[in-house]
Design a protein around this motif. Structure first.
Motif, PDB file in Angstrom:
ATOM      1  N   GLY A  16       0.799  -1.222   0.000  1.00  0.00           N
ATOM      2  CA  GLY A  16       0.000   0.000   0.000  1.00  0.00           C
ATOM      3  C   GLY A  16       0.832   1.273   0.000  1.00  0.00           C
ATOM      4  N   GLY A  17       2.127   1.139  -0.153  1.00  0.00           N
ATOM      5  CA  GLY A  17       3.027   2.274  -0.050  1.00  0.00           C
ATOM      6  C   GLY A  17       2.925   3.271  -1.183  1.00  0.00           C
ATOM      7  N   ARG A  18       2.628   2.793  -2.380  1.00  0.00           N
ATOM      8  CA  ARG A  18       2.543   3.722  -3.513  1.00  0.00           C
ATOM      9  C   ARG A  18       1.412   4.733  -3.290  1.00  0.00           C
ATOM     10  NH1 ARG A  18       4.681   3.538  -8.496  1.00  0.00           N
ATOM     11  NH2 ARG A  18       5.103   1.310  -8.372  1.00  0.00           N
ATOM     12  N   ILE A  19       0.290   4.276  -2.793  1.00  0.00           N
ATOM     13  CA  ILE A  19      -0.837   5.178  -2.531  1.00  0.00           C
ATOM     14  C   ILE A  19      -0.471   6.171  -1.431  1.00  0.00           C
ATOM     15  CG2 ILE A  19      -3.215   5.281  -1.683  1.00  0.00           C
ATOM     16  CD1 ILE A  19      -3.600   2.516  -3.067  1.00  0.00           C
ATOM     17  N   MET A  20       0.197   5.688  -0.385  1.00  0.00           N
ATOM     18  CA  MET A  20       0.629   6.590   0.691  1.00  0.00           C
ATOM     19  C   MET A  20       1.624   7.609   0.177  1.00  0.00           C
ATOM     20  SD  MET A  20       0.766   4.136   4.104  1.00  0.00           S
ATOM     21  CE  MET A  20       2.491   4.139   4.091  1.00  0.00           C
ATOM     22  N   VAL A  62       7.728  19.082   5.885  1.00  0.00           N
ATOM     23  CA  VAL A  62       8.876  18.168   5.786  1.00  0.00           C
ATOM     24  C   VAL A  62       8.700  16.986   6.742  1.00  0.00           C
ATOM     25  CG1 VAL A  62      11.358  17.956   6.217  1.00  0.00           C
ATOM     26  CG2 VAL A  62      10.478  19.926   4.956  1.00  0.00           C
ATOM     27  N   MET A  63       8.274  17.270   7.960  1.00  0.00           N
ATOM     28  CA  MET A  63       8.104  16.187   8.936  1.00  0.00           C
ATOM     29  C   MET A  63       6.970  15.248   8.538  1.00  0.00           C
ATOM     30  SD  MET A  63       8.690  18.167  12.537  1.00  0.00           S
ATOM     31  CE  MET A  63       8.422  16.702  13.536  1.00  0.00           C
ATOM     32  N   PHE A  64       5.811  15.811   8.191  1.00  0.00           N
ATOM     33  CA  PHE A  64       4.661  14.981   7.860  1.00  0.00           C
ATOM     34  C   PHE A  64       4.931  14.136   6.620  1.00  0.00           C
ATOM     35  CE2 PHE A  64       0.724  14.200   5.569  1.00  0.00           C
ATOM     36  CZ  PHE A  64      -0.001  13.529   6.538  1.00  0.00           C
ATOM     37  N   CYS A  65       5.351  14.794   5.539  1.00  0.00           N
ATOM     38  CA  CYS A  65       5.588  14.060   4.297  1.00  0.00           C
ATOM     39  C   CYS A  65       6.751  13.083   4.444  1.00  0.00           C
ATOM     40  CB  CYS A  65       5.831  15.036   3.153  1.00  0.00           C
ATOM     41  SG  CYS A  65       4.362  16.006   2.752  1.00  0.00           S
ATOM     42  N   GLY A  66       7.795  13.490   5.156  1.00  0.00           N
ATOM     43  CA  GLY A  66       8.920  12.591   5.390  1.00  0.00           C
ATOM     44  C   GLY A  66       8.508  11.345   6.149  1.00  0.00           C
ATOM     45  N   GLY A  67       7.670  11.515   7.159  1.00  0.00           N
ATOM     46  CA  GLY A  67       7.185  10.357   7.914  1.00  0.00           C
ATOM     47  C   GLY A  67       6.332   9.434   7.071  1.00  0.00           C
ATOM     48  N   VAL A  68       5.480  10.011   6.229  1.00  0.00           N
ATOM     49  CA  VAL A  68       4.640   9.189   5.361  1.00  0.00           C
ATOM     50  C   VAL A  68       5.487   8.490   4.295  1.00  0.00           C
ATOM     51  CG1 VAL A  68       2.726   9.209   3.712  1.00  0.00           C
ATOM     52  CG2 VAL A  68       2.583  10.569   5.802  1.00  0.00           C
ATOM     53  N   PHE A  73       7.849   3.521   2.047  1.00  0.00           N
ATOM     54  CA  PHE A  73       8.966   2.752   1.501  1.00  0.00           C
ATOM     55  C   PHE A  73       9.413   1.613   2.405  1.00  0.00           C
ATOM     56  CE2 PHE A  73       9.536   6.771  -0.878  1.00  0.00           C
ATOM     57  CZ  PHE A  73       9.399   6.248  -2.152  1.00  0.00           C
ATOM     58  N   THR A  74       9.317   1.801   3.716  1.00  0.00           N
ATOM     59  CA  THR A  74       9.821   0.771   4.627  1.00  0.00           C
ATOM     60  C   THR A  74       8.725  -0.098   5.228  1.00  0.00           C
ATOM     61  OG1 THR A  74       9.725   2.172   6.604  1.00  0.00           O
ATOM     62  CG2 THR A  74      11.750   2.259   5.274  1.00  0.00           C
ATOM     63  N   GLY A  75       7.516   0.425   5.311  1.00  0.00           N
ATOM     64  CA  GLY A  75       6.423  -0.304   5.948  1.00  0.00           C
ATOM     65  C   GLY A  75       6.413  -0.199   7.454  1.00  0.00           C
ATOM     66  N   HIS A  76       7.358   0.523   8.047  1.00  0.00           N
ATOM     67  CA  HIS A  76       7.415   0.686   9.503  1.00  0.00           C
ATOM     68  C   HIS A  76       6.548   1.858   9.936  1.00  0.00           C
ATOM     69  CE1 HIS A  76      11.313  -1.417   8.728  1.00  0.00           C
ATOM     70  NE2 HIS A  76      10.743  -2.203   9.632  1.00  0.00           N
ATOM     71  N   HIS A  77       5.592   1.575  10.805  1.00  0.00           N
ATOM     72  CA  HIS A  77       4.687   2.601  11.308  1.00  0.00           C
ATOM     73  C   HIS A  77       5.120   3.120  12.668  1.00  0.00           C
ATOM     74  CE1 HIS A  77       1.728   1.819   8.168  1.00  0.00           C
ATOM     75  NE2 HIS A  77       1.972   0.534   8.357  1.00  0.00           N
TER      76      HIS A  77
END
Length: 104
Positions: A16-20, A62-68, A73-77
């Motif tokens: 589901g990472g591409r959509i995120m 930067v923080m929000f988009c970087g976290g998403v 890419f990693t799948g780590h929440h």
């Protein structure tokens, strides 16, 4: 990021990472356009509230988009970067609204 999310093979994304990543890219684009508009509209007429709000929008984006992107890419929440960045965005836009009300 638009080209990356559109053309990178699916194997490089978490489930589901591409959509995120696309959602984060959209948010990054709209916040960037808003920052440009703020900079052009307030050129030479800023005060501390506007400066603080604008800097907060930049940091929050930067923080929000970087976290998403990290999650996409990693799948780590497990990081708290995106929620903190989102909170920065909300508070910063409220500061900008207060700045506009004080101007009027």
């Amino acid at each position: 990021m638009g080209a990356l999310t559109a053309h990178l093979p699916d194997a490089h994304f978490a489930e589901g990472g591409r959509i995120m990543a696309r959602s984060a890219m959209d948010m990054q684009m709209w916040q960037g356009i808003a920052l440009l508009a703020l900079g052009l509209g307030l050129a030479g007429r800023t005060n501390r509230v506007f400066l603080l709000g604008g800097c907060g929008v930049l940091v929050g984006t930067v923080m929000f988009c970087g976290g998403v992107y990290n999650t996409a890419f990693t799948g780590h929440h497990g990081n708290h970067i995106a929620p903190v960045g989102g909170s920065f965005l909300i508070i910063s836009w409220l500061l900008l609204a207060v700045g506009w009300m004080r101007r009027a």
